[in-house]
Design a protein around this motif. Sequence first.
Motif, short mmCIF file in Angstrom:
data_model
loop_
_atom_site.label_atom_id
_atom_site.label_comp_id
_atom_site.label_asym_id
_atom_site.label_seq_id
_atom_site.Cartn_x
_atom_site.Cartn_y
_atom_site.Cartn_z
N CYS A 18 0.86 -1.18 0.00
CA CYS A 18 0.00 0.00 0.00
C CYS A 18 0.90 1.23 0.00
O CYS A 18 1.74 1.40 0.89
CB CYS A 18 -0.89 0.00 1.24
N GLY A 20 0.07 4.31 0.34
CA GLY A 20 -0.37 5.40 1.24
C GLY A 20 0.36 5.41 2.57
O GLY A 20 0.56 6.46 3.17
N CYS A 21 0.75 4.23 3.05
CA CYS A 21 1.34 4.17 4.40
C CYS A 21 2.76 3.62 4.39
O CYS A 21 3.36 3.45 5.45
CB CYS A 21 0.44 3.35 5.33
N HIS A 50 -8.63 -1.23 6.14
CA HIS A 50 -7.29 -0.66 6.25
C HIS A 50 -7.29 0.87 6.32
O HIS A 50 -6.35 1.47 6.85
CB HIS A 50 -6.45 -1.12 5.06
N CYS A 54 -4.39 3.41 7.59
CA CYS A 54 -3.60 3.96 6.49
C CYS A 54 -3.52 5.48 6.59
O CYS A 54 -2.46 6.08 6.40
CB CYS A 54 -4.21 3.54 5.16
ZN LIG Z 1 -1.98 1.91 3.59
#
Ligand SMILES: [Zn+2]
Length: 336
Positions: A18, A20-21, A50, A54
């Motif tokens: 992912c 984003g994180c 999530h 996130c």
């Molecule tokens: Zn994430």
Amino acid sequence: MNYPVSCANCGKPATTRCSGCLTAPEYRPGDAPATAYCDSKCQQQQWPTHKVQCRILNKRRTLLRIAELLKTALFAYRECVYDIPLTEVKYEEGILRLLLDPRKIPYRPWQIPFPSDLNISPQHKEAALATNQCTTAQCLLGPLARYLLGGIESTFKVVEVNAEPIVPWKFVWLSDSKDELRSLACTAVTHTILLVWLRGEGWVIDTTGCQFGFGDVLVPLNTYFKKRVKSLARGPFAYTEHETSDLDVFDCKLALNDTDTKRLKAAHERAGRLHFAKFVRERFDRYESPRPSEELLGGSSEEFQVRLARFKGDLKVHMASFVDFASGKERLSESG
Ligand SMILES: [Zn+2]
Ligand SMILES: [Zn+2]
């Protein structure tokens, strides 16, 4: 890059993380795990579960990038505007010794680029750039810090602490005979840092801690205070400083009988700070543009590092024009 082995949704071998994180810092041990998926379908299915975590991690990562940007701005400035006649850096008996040569004291323009001919590790260079700079950093970075931190719904304060250096530093003046070392300054322990609260998490931004061997620019508040702080010295205070705040106070204290040299030095330092301020104001559209988020602080680690390097390069080019101006056009007379 380290992938978690299995998909967060179905448990099959994972192939994508992912974004984003990714690379968010930990607040507590293990609380920023990488989340990975086998494909985009699994990622979509898992998103409702999530997304809360996130978004928290994404804000944290943005805070880390803000801290890195602030430190980069300070260091780009210091690389162009340096006022110590540094000739060598030595690490001996647990102390970082900054060897100063009195024959190299900058005369005019007093502040010169950081010496490029030193054989010095990146870590020691950072320490040398940051020595005695926490007040300067607090002022120089004030408007930029408030602008960036205001974009992530954080609150922040400045505090002075009595810090416990991991690696204390010392100025060592080389005497004329060169083999006799004369110490004038000793280890500094009062240190200014920025406290930031983000969604119930307390953090410390410490742009100049590298002078004491504090490697990380962003540290969870509890960890910072446990490991590095002996006691509070002053504060916390509202963060209201701007690029020349400390010089404004200093100038008020300049007495009538102070030398012209002292006045010229102060004027020169002020000009450098204002030149820095001009760059940042123009870059961020006089702080009136919408606060930068994705376009400056988002994206992958690699993309951010490229942006950071470009920012540093542009700022150094800008500051170099000040150094050239100052060295070429200083025509004021000087006495005393
Ligand atoms: Zn994430
Ligand atoms: Zn899957």
